[in-house]
Design a protein around this motif. Structure first.
Motif, PDB file in Angstrom:
ATOM      1  N   GLY A 113       0.841  -1.194   0.000  1.00  0.00           N
ATOM      2  CA  GLY A 113       0.000   0.000   0.000  1.00  0.00           C
ATOM      3  C   GLY A 113       0.871   1.237   0.000  1.00  0.00           C
ATOM      4  N   THR A 114       0.277   2.354   0.340  1.00  0.00           N
ATOM      5  CA  THR A 114       1.000   3.629   0.342  1.00  0.00           C
ATOM      6  C   THR A 114       1.014   4.208   1.746  1.00  0.00           C
ATOM      7  N   VAL A 115       1.701   5.317   1.904  1.00  0.00           N
ATOM      8  CA  VAL A 115       1.653   6.111   3.124  1.00  0.00           C
ATOM      9  C   VAL A 115       1.382   7.555   2.740  1.00  0.00           C
ATOM     10  N   SER A 116       0.784   8.285   3.652  1.00  0.00           N
ATOM     11  CA  SER A 116       0.553   9.717   3.465  1.00  0.00           C
ATOM     12  C   SER A 116       1.660  10.470   4.192  1.00  0.00           C
ATOM     13  N   LEU A 117       2.428  11.233   3.448  1.00  0.00           N
ATOM     14  CA  LEU A 117       3.559  11.947   4.035  1.00  0.00           C
ATOM     15  C   LEU A 117       3.114  13.292   4.604  1.00  0.00           C
ATOM     16  N   THR A 118       3.678  13.663   5.734  1.00  0.00           N
ATOM     17  CA  THR A 118       3.487  15.000   6.283  1.00  0.00           C
ATOM     18  C   THR A 118       4.319  15.984   5.462  1.00  0.00           C
ATOM     19  N   PRO A 119       4.129  17.285   5.647  1.00  0.00           N
ATOM     20  CA  PRO A 119       4.976  18.245   4.922  1.00  0.00           C
ATOM     21  C   PRO A 119       6.460  17.986   5.116  1.00  0.00           C
ATOM     22  N   GLU A 120       6.887  17.675   6.352  1.00  0.00           N
ATOM     23  CA  GLU A 120       8.306  17.369   6.569  1.00  0.00           C
ATOM     24  C   GLU A 120       8.703  16.078   5.873  1.00  0.00           C
ATOM     25  N   GLY A 121       7.809  15.101   5.876  1.00  0.00           N
ATOM     26  CA  GLY A 121       8.089  13.854   5.188  1.00  0.00           C
ATOM     27  C   GLY A 121       8.292  14.048   3.705  1.00  0.00           C
ATOM     28  N   ARG A 122       7.523  14.943   3.098  1.00  0.00           N
ATOM     29  CA  ARG A 122       7.640  15.195   1.653  1.00  0.00           C
ATOM     30  C   ARG A 122       8.921  15.932   1.297  1.00  0.00           C
ATOM     31  N   GLU A 123       9.543  16.583   2.284  1.00  0.00           N
ATOM     32  CA  GLU A 123      10.745  17.371   2.021  1.00  0.00           C
ATOM     33  C   GLU A 123      12.037  16.631   2.378  1.00  0.00           C
ATOM     34  N   GLY A 124      11.934  15.501   3.045  1.00  0.00           N
ATOM     35  CA  GLY A 124      13.133  14.867   3.583  1.00  0.00           C
ATOM     36  C   GLY A 124      13.432  13.504   3.006  1.00  0.00           C
ATOM     37  N   VAL A 125      13.912  12.625   3.883  1.00  0.00           N
ATOM     38  CA  VAL A 125      14.377  11.299   3.480  1.00  0.00           C
ATOM     39  C   VAL A 125      13.277  10.494   2.801  1.00  0.00           C
ATOM     40  N   LEU A 126      12.032  10.645   3.227  1.00  0.00           N
ATOM     41  CA  LEU A 126      10.946   9.832   2.703  1.00  0.00           C
ATOM     42  C   LEU A 126      10.273  10.413   1.471  1.00  0.00           C
ATOM     43  N   ALA A 127      10.781  11.496   0.933  1.00  0.00           N
ATOM     44  CA  ALA A 127      10.171  12.129  -0.241  1.00  0.00           C
ATOM     45  C   ALA A 127       9.923  11.156  -1.391  1.00  0.00           C
ATOM     46  N   PRO A 128      10.808  10.186  -1.664  1.00  0.00           N
ATOM     47  CA  PRO A 128      10.558   9.257  -2.773  1.00  0.00           C
ATOM     48  C   PRO A 128       9.311   8.396  -2.599  1.00  0.00           C
ATOM     49  N   LEU A 129       8.730   8.366  -1.404  1.00  0.00           N
ATOM     50  CA  LEU A 129       7.551   7.538  -1.154  1.00  0.00           C
ATOM     51  C   LEU A 129       6.246   8.272  -1.424  1.00  0.00           C
ATOM     52  N   ALA A 130       6.321   9.495  -1.912  1.00  0.00           N
ATOM     53  CA  ALA A 130       5.107  10.290  -2.122  1.00  0.00           C
ATOM     54  C   ALA A 130       4.117   9.574  -3.030  1.00  0.00           C
ATOM     55  N   ASP A 131       4.601   8.899  -4.043  1.00  0.00           N
ATOM     56  CA  ASP A 131       3.721   8.209  -5.001  1.00  0.00           C
ATOM     57  C   ASP A 131       4.113   6.748  -5.166  1.00  0.00           C
ATOM     58  N   ALA A 132       4.779   6.190  -4.186  1.00  0.00           N
ATOM     59  CA  ALA A 132       5.313   4.838  -4.324  1.00  0.00           C
ATOM     60  C   ALA A 132       4.689   3.896  -3.295  1.00  0.00           C
ATOM     61  N   PRO A 133       4.592   2.613  -3.625  1.00  0.00           N
ATOM     62  CA  PRO A 133       4.080   1.632  -2.672  1.00  0.00           C
ATOM     63  C   PRO A 133       5.154   1.192  -1.685  1.00  0.00           C
ATOM     64  N   VAL A 134       4.710   0.714  -0.537  1.00  0.00           N
ATOM     65  CA  VAL A 134       5.585   0.098   0.467  1.00  0.00           C
ATOM     66  C   VAL A 134       4.885  -1.160   0.963  1.00  0.00           C
ATOM     67  N   LEU A 135       5.630  -2.000   1.667  1.00  0.00           N
ATOM     68  CA  LEU A 135       5.042  -3.197   2.246  1.00  0.00           C
ATOM     69  C   LEU A 135       4.704  -2.930   3.713  1.00  0.00           C
ATOM     70  N   HIS A 136       3.429  -3.101   4.046  1.00  0.00           N
ATOM     71  CA  HIS A 136       2.980  -3.016   5.440  1.00  0.00           C
ATOM     72  C   HIS A 136       2.900  -4.435   5.994  1.00  0.00           C
ATOM     73  N   TRP A 137       3.453  -4.611   7.220  1.00  0.00           N
ATOM     74  CA  TRP A 137       3.371  -5.939   7.837  1.00  0.00           C
ATOM     75  C   TRP A 137       3.584  -5.795   9.342  1.00  0.00           C
ATOM     76  N   HIS A 138       2.539  -5.409  10.042  1.00  0.00           N
ATOM     77  CA  HIS A 138       2.675  -5.214  11.486  1.00  0.00           C
ATOM     78  C   HIS A 138       1.326  -5.349  12.166  1.00  0.00           C
ATOM     79  N   GLY A 139       1.379  -5.663  13.459  1.00  0.00           N
ATOM     80  CA  GLY A 139       0.183  -5.696  14.282  1.00  0.00           C
ATOM     81  C   GLY A 139       0.213  -4.653  15.382  1.00  0.00           C
ATOM     82  N   ASP A 140       1.429  -4.301  15.839  1.00  0.00           N
ATOM     83  CA  ASP A 140       1.587  -3.298  16.889  1.00  0.00           C
ATOM     84  C   ASP A 140       1.789  -1.911  16.292  1.00  0.00           C
ATOM     85  N   THR A 141       1.566  -0.935  17.116  1.00  0.00           N
ATOM     86  CA  THR A 141       1.817   0.455  16.740  1.00  0.00           C
ATOM     87  C   THR A 141       2.375   1.170  17.965  1.00  0.00           C
TER      88      THR A 141
END
Length: 236
Positions: A113-141
């Motif tokens: 699936g995807t993630v929604s980046l915060t403004p800081e997320g869009r400007e930093g290390v995670l910027a490449p994920l703005a339109d890209a999929p990632v693998l989610h696999w967790h039960g805890d938060t």
């Protein structure tokens, strides 16, 4: 550079991040959680450290006492301002080391699936994920740790990624996942998938369809993290 990667399952390794580390001249040393000697000095002297995922949780210390060692190591690097990347369980350990609550989410979040980046997320290390999929696999938060900056969210999991100092990032999702090795995950976690009612065929199909794009984005995230890590090391 030298990178120590603390892993808890053999197939949940650095994945698509490993070639980037090698191309940037970094050597990689794996420590296998629960079966390694937790060498505090070597851990602190490493230029880079990564704590990877696994099926156990931060709250399982009584059954898996080695988690106390890992919490100690994570806390030491965070307090020293040293580069540290936490993935899934690694991010949860980072949150716990900073005093944040780690607890079961409303339900397991498993699949591409995807993630929604915060403004800081869009400007930093995670910027490449703005339109890209990632693998989610967790039960805890986890709750957002004190002093941390939120980088990404999903509807089910509001705290998907956070940043602290330069090169200190916690990711609830698996940016490192190599879709070409998805079968290892599907076999290794078959009981969890069955218990959660998740169809492995759907994950397999999505991996084939989305894997190349996810890998490209994951590698670029790694390059950006390394850039921050170098800046961190220069200031330490």
């Amino acid at each position: 550079m030298h990178c120590i990667a603390l892993r808890h399952l053999t197939f949940e390794d650095l994945g698509v991040l490993a070639p980037v580390l090698h191309e940037q001249g970094a050597s990689i040393e794996y420590w296998n959680g629960g079966r390694c000697a937790y060498d505090d000095r070597a851990w602190m002297e490493a230029d880079l450290a990564v704590v990877l995922g696994g099926p156990i949780g931060v709250g399982d210390e009584e059954r898996y006492p080695f988690l106390r060692d890992e919490l100690r190591l994570v806390k030491a690097r965070l307090e020293a301002g040293l580069p540290l990347l936490g993935v899934c369980l690694g991010a949860q350990l980072m949150a716990a080391a900073l005093g944040a609550r780690v607890y079961p989410g409303p339900r397991k979040e498993i699949g591409w699936g995807t993630v929604s980046l915060t403004p800081e997320g869009r400007e930093g290390v995670l910027a490449p994920l703005a339109d890209a999929p990632v693998l989610h696999w967790h039960g805890d938060t986890f709750d957002l740790p004190p002093g941390a900056r939120l980088l990404a969210s999903t509807e089910l999991t509001p705290h998907q990624a956070f940043a602290l100092g330069f090169g200190q990032i916690g990711l609830q999702f698996h940016v490192e996942a190599d879709a070409s090795r998805m079968e290892d995950w599907l076999i290794g976690h078959c009981c969890e998938l069955a218990g959660a009612g998740v169809d492995p065929c759907a994950i397999r199909d999505d991996a084939r369809r989305l894997g190349a794009q996810a890998a490209d984005a994951g590698r670029e995230v790694c390059r950006r993290w390394l850039k921050e890590a170098r800046r961190c090391r220069a200031q330490c």
